[in-house]
Write a protein that holds these residues in place. Structure first.
Motif, PDB file in Angstrom:
ATOM      1  N   ILE A 161     -50.380 -15.800  -7.163  1.00  0.00           N
ATOM      2  CA  ILE A 161     -49.286 -15.712  -8.199  1.00  0.00           C
ATOM      3  C   ILE A 161     -49.512 -14.468  -9.081  1.00  0.00           C
ATOM      4  N   LEU A 162     -50.412 -13.560  -8.715  1.00  0.00           N
ATOM      5  CA  LEU A 162     -50.555 -12.265  -9.640  1.00  0.00           C
ATOM      6  C   LEU A 162     -50.403 -11.102  -8.857  1.00  0.00           C
ATOM      7  N   VAL A 163     -50.598 -10.870  -7.662  1.00  0.00           N
ATOM      8  CA  VAL A 163     -50.202  -9.612  -6.994  1.00  0.00           C
ATOM      9  C   VAL A 163     -48.847  -9.846  -6.309  1.00  0.00           C
ATOM     10  N   PRO A 164     -48.412 -10.867  -5.739  1.00  0.00           N
ATOM     11  CA  PRO A 164     -47.133 -10.909  -5.245  1.00  0.00           C
ATOM     12  C   PRO A 164     -45.964 -10.450  -6.230  1.00  0.00           C
ATOM     13  N   PRO A 165     -45.890 -10.844  -7.372  1.00  0.00           N
ATOM     14  CA  PRO A 165     -44.776 -10.327  -8.331  1.00  0.00           C
ATOM     15  C   PRO A 165     -44.974  -8.835  -8.291  1.00  0.00           C
ATOM     16  N   VAL A 166     -46.217  -8.684  -8.627  1.00  0.00           N
ATOM     17  CA  VAL A 166     -46.288  -6.991  -8.795  1.00  0.00           C
ATOM     18  C   VAL A 166     -45.610  -6.013  -7.552  1.00  0.00           C
ATOM     19  N   ASN A 167     -45.885  -6.633  -6.312  1.00  0.00           N
ATOM     20  CA  ASN A 167     -45.346  -5.898  -5.307  1.00  0.00           C
ATOM     21  C   ASN A 167     -43.858  -6.095  -5.317  1.00  0.00           C
ATOM     22  N   LEU A 168     -43.391  -7.165  -5.703  1.00  0.00           N
ATOM     23  CA  LEU A 168     -41.988  -7.438  -5.880  1.00  0.00           C
ATOM     24  C   LEU A 168     -41.280  -6.538  -6.630  1.00  0.00           C
ATOM     25  N   MET A 169     -41.945  -6.285  -7.829  1.00  0.00           N
ATOM     26  CA  MET A 169     -41.545  -5.255  -8.881  1.00  0.00           C
ATOM     27  C   MET A 169     -41.494  -3.913  -8.299  1.00  0.00           C
ATOM     28  N   PHE A 170     -42.601  -3.538  -7.498  1.00  0.00           N
ATOM     29  CA  PHE A 170     -42.844  -2.373  -6.666  1.00  0.00           C
ATOM     30  C   PHE A 170     -41.412  -1.927  -5.846  1.00  0.00           C
ATOM     31  N   ILE A 171     -41.062  -2.927  -5.045  1.00  0.00           N
ATOM     32  CA  ILE A 171     -40.269  -3.069  -4.113  1.00  0.00           C
ATOM     33  C   ILE A 171     -38.702  -2.964  -4.885  1.00  0.00           C
ATOM     34  N   ASN A 172     -38.466  -4.042  -5.890  1.00  0.00           N
ATOM     35  CA  ASN A 172     -37.573  -3.964  -6.365  1.00  0.00           C
ATOM     36  C   ASN A 172     -36.961  -2.472  -7.166  1.00  0.00           C
ATOM     37  N   TRP A 173     -37.788  -1.944  -7.731  1.00  0.00           N
ATOM     38  CA  TRP A 173     -37.502  -0.558  -8.525  1.00  0.00           C
ATOM     39  C   TRP A 173     -37.879   0.652  -7.643  1.00  0.00           C
ATOM     40  N   TYR A 174     -38.161   0.560  -6.476  1.00  0.00           N
ATOM     41  CA  TYR A 174     -38.477   1.763  -5.435  1.00  0.00           C
ATOM     42  C   TYR A 174     -37.091   2.362  -5.167  1.00  0.00           C
ATOM     43  N   PRO A 175     -37.404   3.647  -5.336  1.00  0.00           N
ATOM     44  CA  PRO A 175     -36.196   4.709  -5.033  1.00  0.00           C
ATOM     45  C   PRO A 175     -35.898   5.006  -3.490  1.00  0.00           C
ATOM     46  N   PHE A 176     -35.362   3.987  -2.820  1.00  0.00           N
ATOM     47  CA  PHE A 176     -35.228   3.959  -1.539  1.00  0.00           C
ATOM     48  C   PHE A 176     -34.220   5.311  -1.125  1.00  0.00           C
ATOM     49  N   THR A 177     -33.094   5.271  -2.027  1.00  0.00           N
ATOM     50  CA  THR A 177     -32.198   6.641  -1.566  1.00  0.00           C
ATOM     51  C   THR A 177     -32.652   7.894  -2.456  1.00  0.00           C
ATOM     52  N   GLY A 178     -33.867   8.003  -3.157  1.00  0.00           N
ATOM     53  CA  GLY A 178     -34.217   8.876  -3.868  1.00  0.00           C
ATOM     54  C   GLY A 178     -34.942  10.150  -3.252  1.00  0.00           C
ATOM     55  N   SER A 179     -35.202  11.216  -3.706  1.00  0.00           N
ATOM     56  CA  SER A 179     -35.546  12.311  -3.144  1.00  0.00           C
ATOM     57  C   SER A 179     -37.230  12.179  -2.835  1.00  0.00           C
TER      58      SER A 179
END
Length: 155
Positions: free
Chosen positions: A69-87
């Protein structure tokens, strides 16, 4: 221990309040993938080669939250805010910001008990600096793959 408990509460609260655009299916996939991948990695680096460990060099229940329950939400934060359409440069900056966060957190987790819970054997901050971007790239690849599978299943 204090950092682990505080982090679990804080990271899970943040992801609960901020997650958007990620289906429950993808959340479960990322959560389980993170646990499985972290355990697989740590079986070798932690248990077999004694590179680093949580709390003690043995398998112990007190490290269980770090795996589940420590690392999974961090990975979700990373994915949630990742700029998939960014440069490309925006993605590089994003990785750098997260790398600074990860390395700073790792340094804080190495503080003495009761605050910290992480210990180095032969592993160093430089190993983490090299491995973290690789692990995050694998996470992005996995997320893209499950997104494609989900999209295909919904057609």
């Amino acid at each position: 221990m204090i950092l682990q408990i505080t982090s679990v509460v804080l990271f899970n609260f943040i992801i609960y309040k901020t997650i958007k655009g990620i289906s429950a299916n993808k959340i479960v996939h990322i959560w389980i993938f993170t646990i499985a991948f972290q355990l697989l990695f740590d079986i070798f680096i932690d248990l077999k080669y004694k590179g680093y460990w949580y709390f003690t060099q043995e398998i112990d229940w007190v490290a269980f939250p770090a795996y589940t329950i420590l690392v999974p939400p961090v990975n979700l934060m990373f994915i949630n805010w990742y700029p998939f359409t960014g440069s490309f440069m925006k993605k590089i900056r994003y990785f750098i910001i997260w790398e600074i966060f990860f390395l700073s957190y790792e340094a804080a987790a190495m503080l003495p008990h009761p605050f910290g819970f992480f210990h180095y054997g032969w592993w160093s901050i430089w190993h983490s600096a090299i491995v973290n971007p690789i692990l995050l790239t694998i996470l992005i690849g996995y997320y893209k793959w499950i997104s494609a599978l989900e999209k295909k299943a919904c057609v």
